[in-house]
Motif scaffolding. Structure first.
Motif, short mmCIF file in Angstrom:
data_model
loop_
_atom_site.label_atom_id
_atom_site.label_comp_id
_atom_site.label_asym_id
_atom_site.label_seq_id
_atom_site.Cartn_x
_atom_site.Cartn_y
_atom_site.Cartn_z
N VAL A 108 0.84 -1.20 0.00
CA VAL A 108 0.00 0.00 0.00
C VAL A 108 0.87 1.25 0.00
CG1 VAL A 108 -1.63 1.35 1.39
CG2 VAL A 108 -2.00 -1.10 1.08
N ASP A 109 1.90 1.25 0.83
CA ASP A 109 2.77 2.42 0.93
C ASP A 109 3.57 2.64 -0.35
OD1 ASP A 109 1.87 2.92 3.47
OD2 ASP A 109 3.61 2.02 4.49
N VAL A 110 4.07 1.55 -0.94
CA VAL A 110 4.85 1.68 -2.17
C VAL A 110 3.99 2.26 -3.30
CG1 VAL A 110 6.00 0.38 -4.01
CG2 VAL A 110 6.57 -0.07 -1.62
N VAL A 111 2.77 1.75 -3.44
CA VAL A 111 1.88 2.26 -4.48
C VAL A 111 1.56 3.73 -4.22
CG1 VAL A 111 -0.43 2.06 -5.47
CG2 VAL A 111 0.93 0.01 -5.05
N ARG A 112 1.26 4.06 -2.98
CA ARG A 112 0.93 5.45 -2.64
C ARG A 112 2.10 6.38 -2.94
NH1 ARG A 112 2.48 7.98 1.67
NH2 ARG A 112 2.94 6.03 2.79
N LEU A 113 3.29 5.99 -2.53
CA LEU A 113 4.47 6.83 -2.78
C LEU A 113 4.75 6.98 -4.27
CD1 LEU A 113 6.74 5.42 0.06
CD2 LEU A 113 5.84 7.76 -0.06
N SER A 114 4.63 5.88 -4.99
CA SER A 114 4.87 5.91 -6.43
C SER A 114 3.87 6.83 -7.13
CB SER A 114 4.81 4.51 -7.02
OG SER A 114 5.08 4.51 -8.40
N GLN A 115 2.61 6.72 -6.78
CA GLN A 115 1.59 7.54 -7.42
C GLN A 115 1.74 9.01 -7.05
OE1 GLN A 115 -2.04 5.53 -6.29
NE2 GLN A 115 -1.89 4.05 -7.96
N ALA A 116 2.37 9.28 -5.89
CA ALA A 116 2.61 10.65 -5.47
C ALA A 116 3.89 11.23 -6.06
CB ALA A 116 2.68 10.73 -3.94
N GLY A 117 4.60 10.43 -6.86
CA GLY A 117 5.83 10.89 -7.47
C GLY A 117 7.05 10.84 -6.56
N GLU A 118 6.93 10.15 -5.41
CA GLU A 118 8.05 10.04 -4.48
C GLU A 118 8.84 8.78 -4.81
OE1 GLU A 118 7.19 10.93 -0.36
OE2 GLU A 118 5.25 11.79 -0.94
N ARG A 119 9.54 8.84 -5.93
CA ARG A 119 10.17 7.64 -6.48
C ARG A 119 11.20 7.03 -5.54
NH1 ARG A 119 13.68 6.97 -12.12
NH2 ARG A 119 13.16 4.75 -12.43
N ASP A 120 12.12 7.82 -5.04
CA ASP A 120 13.18 7.27 -4.19
C ASP A 120 12.62 6.67 -2.91
OD1 ASP A 120 15.09 7.94 -6.03
OD2 ASP A 120 15.77 9.75 -5.00
N ALA A 121 11.64 7.32 -2.31
CA ALA A 121 11.05 6.79 -1.09
C ALA A 121 10.35 5.46 -1.36
CB ALA A 121 10.06 7.80 -0.51
N ALA A 122 9.68 5.38 -2.49
CA ALA A 122 9.01 4.12 -2.85
C ALA A 122 10.03 3.00 -3.02
CB ALA A 122 8.20 4.31 -4.13
N HIS A 123 11.12 3.29 -3.73
CA HIS A 123 12.14 2.27 -3.97
C HIS A 123 12.88 1.90 -2.68
CE1 HIS A 123 12.25 1.56 -8.36
NE2 HIS A 123 11.68 2.74 -8.42
N ASP A 124 13.13 2.87 -1.82
CA ASP A 124 13.83 2.58 -0.56
C ASP A 124 13.02 1.60 0.29
OD1 ASP A 124 15.92 4.21 -1.24
OD2 ASP A 124 15.24 5.92 -0.02
N LEU A 125 11.72 1.85 0.40
CA LEU A 125 10.88 0.95 1.19
C LEU A 125 10.79 -0.42 0.54
CD1 LEU A 125 8.91 0.37 3.48
CD2 LEU A 125 7.09 1.42 2.11
N PHE A 126 10.59 -0.44 -0.77
CA PHE A 126 10.50 -1.71 -1.49
C PHE A 126 11.79 -2.51 -1.34
CE2 PHE A 126 11.07 -4.27 -5.32
CZ PHE A 126 9.88 -4.97 -5.37
N ASP A 127 12.93 -1.83 -1.49
CA ASP A 127 14.22 -2.53 -1.42
C ASP A 127 14.45 -3.15 -0.04
OD1 ASP A 127 14.64 -1.75 -4.01
OD2 ASP A 127 16.12 -0.19 -3.55
N ALA A 128 13.97 -2.51 1.01
CA ALA A 128 14.15 -3.06 2.35
C ALA A 128 13.40 -4.38 2.51
CB ALA A 128 13.65 -2.05 3.39
N HIS A 129 12.27 -4.52 1.82
CA HIS A 129 11.46 -5.74 1.93
C HIS A 129 11.86 -6.81 0.92
CE1 HIS A 129 8.05 -4.89 4.74
NE2 HIS A 129 8.52 -3.66 4.61
N LEU A 130 12.66 -6.46 -0.06
CA LEU A 130 12.89 -7.37 -1.17
C LEU A 130 13.46 -8.73 -0.76
CD1 LEU A 130 12.58 -7.76 -4.17
CD2 LEU A 130 14.78 -6.61 -4.53
N PRO A 131 14.42 -8.83 0.16
CA PRO A 131 14.91 -10.17 0.52
C PRO A 131 13.81 -11.08 1.09
CG PRO A 131 16.46 -8.48 1.24
CD PRO A 131 15.22 -7.76 0.80
N LEU A 132 12.96 -10.54 1.94
CA LEU A 132 11.88 -11.36 2.51
C LEU A 132 10.83 -11.66 1.45
CD1 LEU A 132 10.76 -12.73 5.03
CD2 LEU A 132 9.62 -10.56 5.59
N LEU A 133 10.51 -10.67 0.63
CA LEU A 133 9.53 -10.86 -0.43
C LEU A 133 10.00 -11.94 -1.40
CD1 LEU A 133 7.61 -7.99 -2.12
CD2 LEU A 133 8.67 -9.71 -3.54
N ARG A 134 11.28 -11.91 -1.73
CA ARG A 134 11.85 -12.93 -2.61
C ARG A 134 11.76 -14.31 -1.97
NH1 ARG A 134 18.25 -13.52 -3.01
NH2 ARG A 134 17.74 -14.01 -0.85
#
Length: 313
Positions: A225-251
């Motif tokens: 939810v947060d990644v989509v919200r940040l991305s749609q708001a144009g906060e690209r780096d914040a969206a990627h930073d949050l996504f990257d933190a979760h990526l190992p567990l998500l993978r």
């Protein structure tokens, strides 16, 4: 409200919670629904692949869908109605819509190979469930072995007015999203909602390519939810930073065969469901796997407090 092409945000793929004895845990359905609403989900999808729909009989499937719909109390709920035959599909679709569902999701049978076969199937499926029932195309070639080109998706959309959404789970699939949005921009395809699956593995760039959000089942849907919200708001780096933190567990959760076991373990650890039980046949987690998940949770907790869930089980 019926589902339409304006749908955006995150529609988590809800699991079917079970008690350890294999009976349906309706109390956990209520708890999970409340969590989805509270974390900002804009809808829900039930009886999907990760909802263990194939392990439920028709009466149980409808009971699960109905419980989610009633607890959601206005939050749009999409019900997976895929079935070997149209009679079963139509029955579940009609009953779900009468219970208050916003629409249905239809996956292709793995026997389809040509564009004509795929388009014909969806035309007949739309007729079977009823022209007044909004439906979602589930495009998941890794699981269903049916390859849908952008052209055949456009054809399905143009031939069926009740098609309002694509659940995009091709992999790699970024170029497909771009192609579909190009069709829309040039006027050769009417607008549809595109929500993406694959456990969210490519959500960061899928949103940038034109996806409207996610329809998947990661154990931290609040992160999606947060990644989509940040991305749609144009906060690209914040969206990627949050996504990257979760990526190992998500993978880790995306492993074939045990992915649902990982997801349910994590959801139970978070207190979203009472038990991580699955119906058989089911994958299971070894002691080593559980230790690895706990390690990844600990690492994630350094960046996201939502991963602080106490000591290991």
């Amino acid at each position: 409200m019926p589902l339409d092409a304006s749908a955006r945000g995150v529609y988590p793929i809800a699991p079917t919670p079970f008690h350890p004895d294999g009976t349906i845990d309706f109390a956990s359905i209520d708890r999970l629904t409340d969590f989805y609403r509270g974390c900002g989900a804009t809808g829900m999808t039930v009886l999907g692949v990760m909802g263990e729909a194939g392990k439920l009989d028709q009466a149980e499937g409808l009971a699960v869908a109905t419980r989610y719909i009633r607890r959601a109390a206005g939050l749009p709920v999409i019900v997976g109605v895929s079935a070997p035959g149209f009679a079963a599909m139509a029955g579940l679709a009609r009953a779900s819509m009468e219970a208050g569902a916003a629409g249905v999701m239809i996956a292709p049978p793995n026997s389809l190979r040509t564009d004509d076969q795929i388009a014909t199937y969806y035309r007949q499926a739309a007729e079977a469930v009823g022209a007044d029932v909004p439906f979602v195309i589930q495009d998941y070639p890794l699981n269903f072995s049916v390859v849908m080109t952008p052209g055949v998706i456009r054809r399905i959309v143009q031939e069926n007015a009740s098609c309002v959404m694509l659940k995009h789970e091709d992999w790699p699939g970024l170029e497909k999203i771009s192609a579909l949005r190009a069709f829309q921009a040039e006027g050769s395809m009417r607008p549809i909602s595109i929500l993406c699956g694959n456990g969210g593995l490519f959500l960061d760039f899928e949103c940038e390519r034109g996806a409207d959000g996610a329809m998947t089942g990661y154990a931290f849907p609040d992160m999606l939810v947060d990644v989509v919200r940040l991305s749609q708001a144009g906060e690209r780096d914040a969206a990627h930073d949050l996504f990257d933190a979760h990526l190992p567990l998500l993978r880790y959760e995306q492993q074939p065969g045990v992915g649902l076991a990982v997801r349910k373990y994590l959801m139970a650890r978070r207190g979203l469901i009472a038990a991580d039980a699955q119906r058989r046949p089911a994958g299971s987690l070894s002691t080593a796997a559980r230790a690895e998940i706990e390690y990844l949770l600990g690492r994630l907790a350094r960046h996201d407090a939502r991963a602080v869930v106490g000591t290991g089980r």
